[in-house]
Write a protein that holds these residues in place. Sequence first.
Motif, mmCIF file in Angstrom:
data_model
loop_
_atom_site.group_PDB
_atom_site.id
_atom_site.type_symbol
_atom_site.label_atom_id
_atom_site.label_comp_id
_atom_site.label_asym_id
_atom_site.label_seq_id
_atom_site.Cartn_x
_atom_site.Cartn_y
_atom_site.Cartn_z
ATOM 1 N N VAL A 38 0.848 -1.187 0.000
ATOM 2 C CA VAL A 38 0.000 0.000 0.000
ATOM 3 C C VAL A 38 0.886 1.240 0.000
ATOM 4 N N PRO A 39 0.584 2.220 -0.867
ATOM 5 C CA PRO A 39 1.317 3.491 -0.777
ATOM 6 C C PRO A 39 1.100 4.099 0.610
ATOM 7 N N PHE A 40 2.169 4.628 1.184
ATOM 8 C CA PHE A 40 2.105 5.127 2.550
ATOM 9 C C PHE A 40 1.026 6.197 2.721
ATOM 10 N N LYS A 41 0.850 7.017 1.708
ATOM 11 C CA LYS A 41 -0.144 8.090 1.814
ATOM 12 C C LYS A 41 -1.581 7.542 1.802
ATOM 13 N N ASP A 42 -1.776 6.319 1.313
ATOM 14 C CA ASP A 42 -3.111 5.713 1.251
ATOM 15 C C ASP A 42 -3.371 4.721 2.376
ATOM 16 N N TYR A 43 -2.396 4.515 3.255
ATOM 17 C CA TYR A 43 -2.531 3.520 4.311
ATOM 18 C C TYR A 43 -3.488 4.010 5.385
ATOM 19 N N THR A 44 -4.610 3.314 5.527
ATOM 20 C CA THR A 44 -5.579 3.600 6.575
ATOM 21 C C THR A 44 -6.011 2.277 7.181
ATOM 22 N N SER A 63 1.130 -6.705 10.953
ATOM 23 C CA SER A 63 2.496 -6.187 10.976
ATOM 24 C C SER A 63 2.673 -5.263 9.780
ATOM 25 N N VAL A 64 3.436 -4.211 9.990
ATOM 26 C CA VAL A 64 3.701 -3.249 8.923
ATOM 27 C C VAL A 64 5.210 -3.159 8.739
ATOM 28 N N LEU A 65 5.653 -3.296 7.490
ATOM 29 C CA LEU A 65 7.077 -3.223 7.169
ATOM 30 C C LEU A 65 7.271 -2.188 6.061
ATOM 31 N N PRO A 66 7.953 -1.077 6.369
ATOM 32 C CA PRO A 66 8.203 -0.085 5.319
ATOM 33 C C PRO A 66 9.133 -0.648 4.245
ATOM 34 N N ILE A 67 8.831 -0.335 3.011
ATOM 35 C CA ILE A 67 9.684 -0.750 1.901
ATOM 36 C C ILE A 67 10.782 0.300 1.750
ATOM 37 N N SER A 68 11.925 -0.113 1.243
ATOM 38 C CA SER A 68 13.108 0.755 1.207
ATOM 39 C C SER A 68 12.896 2.053 0.431
ATOM 40 N N ASP A 69 11.950 2.091 -0.512
ATOM 41 C CA ASP A 69 11.732 3.330 -1.258
ATOM 42 C C ASP A 69 11.084 4.418 -0.405
ATOM 43 N N GLY A 70 10.491 4.040 0.727
ATOM 44 C CA GLY A 70 9.887 5.015 1.637
ATOM 45 C C GLY A 70 8.519 5.506 1.201
ATOM 46 N N LEU A 71 8.062 5.077 0.036
ATOM 47 C CA LEU A 71 6.771 5.533 -0.468
ATOM 48 C C LEU A 71 5.637 4.551 -0.198
ATOM 49 N N SER A 72 5.975 3.320 0.160
ATOM 50 C CA SER A 72 4.931 2.325 0.387
ATOM 51 C C SER A 72 5.329 1.398 1.530
ATOM 52 N N VAL A 73 4.347 0.640 2.001
ATOM 53 C CA VAL A 73 4.557 -0.299 3.102
ATOM 54 C C VAL A 73 3.934 -1.636 2.730
ATOM 55 N N TRP A 74 4.472 -2.692 3.334
ATOM 56 C CA TRP A 74 3.859 -4.009 3.251
ATOM 57 C C TRP A 74 3.080 -4.212 4.528
ATOM 58 N N ARG A 93 -11.225 -5.481 -5.340
ATOM 59 C CA ARG A 93 -12.300 -4.565 -5.721
ATOM 60 C C ARG A 93 -11.994 -3.138 -5.269
ATOM 61 N N PHE A 94 -11.328 -2.982 -4.122
ATOM 62 C CA PHE A 94 -10.980 -1.662 -3.608
ATOM 63 C C PHE A 94 -9.574 -1.229 -4.014
ATOM 64 N N ASN A 95 -9.002 -1.883 -5.019
ATOM 65 C CA ASN A 95 -7.710 -1.530 -5.619
ATOM 66 C C ASN A 95 -6.527 -1.624 -4.666
ATOM 67 N N TYR A 96 -6.536 -2.607 -3.778
ATOM 68 C CA TYR A 96 -5.374 -2.898 -2.958
ATOM 69 C C TYR A 96 -4.532 -3.932 -3.694
ATOM 70 N N LYS A 97 -3.229 -3.759 -3.649
ATOM 71 C CA LYS A 97 -2.318 -4.688 -4.318
ATOM 72 C C LYS A 97 -1.966 -5.826 -3.361
ATOM 73 N N VAL A 98 -2.439 -7.037 -3.682
ATOM 74 C CA VAL A 98 -2.134 -8.213 -2.877
ATOM 75 C C VAL A 98 -0.816 -8.783 -3.378
ATOM 76 N N VAL A 99 0.221 -8.728 -2.542
ATOM 77 C CA VAL A 99 1.547 -9.201 -2.903
ATOM 78 C C VAL A 99 1.629 -10.714 -2.742
ATOM 79 N N TYR A 100 1.021 -11.211 -1.669
ATOM 80 C CA TYR A 100 1.128 -12.632 -1.348
ATOM 81 C C TYR A 100 -0.052 -13.030 -0.482
ATOM 82 N N TYR A 101 -0.479 -14.259 -0.620
ATOM 83 C CA TYR A 101 -1.460 -14.786 0.323
ATOM 84 C C TYR A 101 -1.178 -16.255 0.572
ATOM 85 N N TYR A 102 -1.537 -16.687 1.760
ATOM 86 C CA TYR A 102 -1.361 -18.074 2.166
ATOM 87 C C TYR A 102 -2.649 -18.499 2.833
#
Length: 125
Positions: A38-44, A63-74, A93-102
């Motif tokens: 999620v882009p950091f500015k859109d994280y709610t 858990s929240v892990l900032p990505i090295s670019d500083g613009l988004s978080v996992w 549907r709400f345009n969230y990017k799913v990186v991984y699921y288990y």
Amino acid sequence: MSTKEIIKKEVEKFTAAMTPDDFTELTEMENSLIILEVPFKDYTLTDIARIVESNNARVVNLSVLPISDGLSVWISLKLNISDPSSVLRSFERFNYKVVYYYMKEGEINDTHKERLNELLYYLDM
């Protein structure tokens, strides 16, 4: 284990820096896990929790892990359901990017296997 020891462990986990390897090991926990980018500015957090809870699931661990670019978080969400398909569809549907699921093998898959076995048994008659 005493209450004091439990609190001490939780504080140590909280203060220790989480590495990306620690973050990905969360997938081996029970139930299901979804990792969003999620882009950091859109994280709610309220929006994410609303989406999860509207699908009759609960967030057990986050858990929240900032990505090295500083613009988004996992964002790692551990859920109390074994088949998070409806939650995944809602995130898309709400345009969230799913990186991984288990997920553990869900009830839907078991039902499909049973029906396929019944069909194959019927065809062998």
